[in-house]
Motif scaffolding. Sequence first.
Motif, PDB file in Angstrom:
ATOM      1  N   GLN A 151     -20.354  47.266  33.426  1.00  0.00           N
ATOM      2  CA  GLN A 151     -21.586  47.612  32.695  1.00  0.00           C
ATOM      3  C   GLN A 151     -22.308  46.352  32.209  1.00  0.00           C
ATOM      4  OE1 GLN A 151     -19.727  50.183  29.792  1.00  0.00           O
ATOM      5  NE2 GLN A 151     -19.247  51.693  31.362  1.00  0.00           N
ATOM      6  N   ARG A 152     -21.540  45.389  31.713  1.00  0.00           N
ATOM      7  CA  ARG A 152     -22.176  44.142  31.230  1.00  0.00           C
ATOM      8  C   ARG A 152     -22.837  43.400  32.380  1.00  0.00           C
ATOM      9  NH1 ARG A 152     -17.323  42.765  27.111  1.00  0.00           N
ATOM     10  NH2 ARG A 152     -18.121  43.982  25.347  1.00  0.00           N
ATOM     11  N   LYS A 153     -22.204  43.421  33.546  1.00  0.00           N
ATOM     12  CA  LYS A 153     -22.806  42.748  34.714  1.00  0.00           C
ATOM     13  C   LYS A 153     -24.128  43.424  35.073  1.00  0.00           C
ATOM     14  CE  LYS A 153     -18.787  40.662  36.806  1.00  0.00           C
ATOM     15  NZ  LYS A 153     -17.464  41.213  37.095  1.00  0.00           N
ATOM     16  N   LEU A 154     -24.125  44.763  35.049  1.00  0.00           N
ATOM     17  CA  LEU A 154     -25.344  45.499  35.410  1.00  0.00           C
ATOM     18  C   LEU A 154     -26.498  45.199  34.442  1.00  0.00           C
ATOM     19  CD1 LEU A 154     -23.802  48.984  36.337  1.00  0.00           C
ATOM     20  CD2 LEU A 154     -24.876  47.376  37.902  1.00  0.00           C
ATOM     21  N   ALA A 155     -26.148  44.885  33.196  1.00  0.00           N
ATOM     22  CA  ALA A 155     -27.191  44.658  32.188  1.00  0.00           C
ATOM     23  C   ALA A 155     -27.561  43.186  32.035  1.00  0.00           C
ATOM     24  CB  ALA A 155     -26.720  45.200  30.843  1.00  0.00           C
ATOM     25  N   SER A 156     -26.900  42.317  32.777  1.00  0.00           N
ATOM     26  CA  SER A 156     -27.072  40.882  32.516  1.00  0.00           C
ATOM     27  C   SER A 156     -28.481  40.378  32.827  1.00  0.00           C
ATOM     28  CB  SER A 156     -26.028  40.079  33.293  1.00  0.00           C
ATOM     29  OG  SER A 156     -26.223  40.310  34.669  1.00  0.00           O
ATOM     30  N   ALA A 157     -29.163  41.052  33.745  1.00  0.00           N
ATOM     31  CA  ALA A 157     -30.523  40.608  34.076  1.00  0.00           C
ATOM     32  C   ALA A 157     -31.559  41.187  33.108  1.00  0.00           C
ATOM     33  CB  ALA A 157     -30.870  40.996  35.509  1.00  0.00           C
ATOM     34  N   LYS A 158     -31.125  41.983  32.140  1.00  0.00           N
ATOM     35  CA  LYS A 158     -31.985  42.680  31.172  1.00  0.00           C
ATOM     36  C   LYS A 158     -32.831  43.749  31.853  1.00  0.00           C
ATOM     37  CE  LYS A 158     -31.231  40.073  27.385  1.00  0.00           C
ATOM     38  NZ  LYS A 158     -31.205  40.361  25.984  1.00  0.00           N
ATOM     39  N   GLY A 159     -33.615  44.466  31.026  1.00  0.00           N
ATOM     40  CA  GLY A 159     -34.445  45.529  31.582  1.00  0.00           C
ATOM     41  C   GLY A 159     -33.644  46.761  31.948  1.00  0.00           C
ATOM     42  N   VAL A 160     -32.605  47.074  31.138  1.00  0.00           N
ATOM     43  CA  VAL A 160     -31.876  48.321  31.389  1.00  0.00           C
ATOM     44  C   VAL A 160     -31.924  49.234  30.158  1.00  0.00           C
ATOM     45  CG1 VAL A 160     -30.244  47.175  32.962  1.00  0.00           C
ATOM     46  CG2 VAL A 160     -29.561  47.637  30.612  1.00  0.00           C
ATOM     47  N   VAL A 161     -31.866  50.519  30.431  1.00  0.00           N
ATOM     48  CA  VAL A 161     -31.632  51.515  29.392  1.00  0.00           C
ATOM     49  C   VAL A 161     -30.257  52.073  29.718  1.00  0.00           C
ATOM     50  CG1 VAL A 161     -32.374  53.672  28.324  1.00  0.00           C
ATOM     51  CG2 VAL A 161     -34.092  52.113  29.268  1.00  0.00           C
ATOM     52  N   MET A 162     -29.295  51.831  28.827  1.00  0.00           N
ATOM     53  CA  MET A 162     -27.916  52.230  29.104  1.00  0.00           C
ATOM     54  C   MET A 162     -27.477  53.267  28.075  1.00  0.00           C
ATOM     55  SD  MET A 162     -24.676  49.652  29.526  1.00  0.00           S
ATOM     56  CE  MET A 162     -25.122  48.890  31.060  1.00  0.00           C
ATOM     57  N   ASP A 163     -26.910  54.381  28.527  1.00  0.00           N
ATOM     58  CA  ASP A 163     -26.442  55.369  27.555  1.00  0.00           C
ATOM     59  C   ASP A 163     -24.932  55.566  27.652  1.00  0.00           C
ATOM     60  OD1 ASP A 163     -26.228  57.183  29.751  1.00  0.00           O
ATOM     61  OD2 ASP A 163     -26.609  58.860  28.417  1.00  0.00           O
ATOM     62  N   GLY A 164     -24.342  55.926  26.495  1.00  0.00           N
ATOM     63  CA  GLY A 164     -22.888  56.125  26.467  1.00  0.00           C
ATOM     64  C   GLY A 164     -22.402  56.419  25.068  1.00  0.00           C
TER      65      GLY A 164
END
Length: 222
Positions: free
Chosen positions: A112-125
């Motif tokens: 999950q951190r890798k997926l968000a590393s480029a910024k511009g994500v909306v992550m839910d959990g």
Amino acid sequence: MNVAIDGPAGAGKSTVARKVAEQLGYVYIDTGAMYRAVTLAANRAGVDPDEPDRLGTLISGLDIRLEPGVNGQTVLLNGENVTEEIRSRDVTLRVSKVASHEAVRAKLVDLQRKLASAKGVVMDGRDIGSNVLPDAELKVFLTASVQTRALRRFQELTEDQKVPLAQLEQEIADRDRSDEQRVHAPLVRAKDAVVVDSTDLTVDQVVEVIIDLSRTKTAEAK
Ligand code: CDP
Ligand code: CDP
């Protein structure tokens, strides 16, 4: 920026997060889908959620991917499209237990951190603002009464899936408790998260509240 949306089952996180991402031109990441994919793999392999060693071995051999799909996101488990199957009742009833294990969380949080590393994500959990992305620029804790959340889920069921509303409410309350009480990264409101109670709001109203919050954050950062 990154947007973290946490909260209990049925609060509207996935529905709202998908729309917020669309409006902001961001990528939507449903972390619950990842825990569901691991649970499906465990169910298929006959691994009991109470066997941490076997779960640890199982997870080390899994390739879980999220890709943009027709309804927002396609979930791939070792290359197989399991987007529909991970929503089954068998998975829902066991996912919280599977998600309580450290080895499972370590692997998925890393992803999950890798997926968000480029910024511009909306992550839910459940632990995004508190643990996965503690530096997320906007954190929302989305909640609603348990009766409302159970009714929303009840309305989503097809005739052959129907279970009594009271049973659904009990199952949701049990899963909330299990998510809140686990040792590793429990469901908790991050101190700097804005609480949004969706009990009496429509999906579009919640989306508007979050878009407004994101505009305020962007203006503050300038
Ligand atoms: O959609 P629903 O609210 O039913 O659940 P979900 O978001 O698909 O998440 C399923 C389960 O995965 C949760 O009940 C948690 O046990 C677990 N989960 C987690 O532990 N941490 C996350 N960041 C996301 C989900
Ligand atoms: O992801 P989470 O478990 O928090 O909720 P969801 O899977 O998005 O399910 C919420 C359901 O309630 C969906 O059927 C939505 O259309 C509905 N709903 C909502 O999300 N938010 C509202 N304010 C009202 C209804």
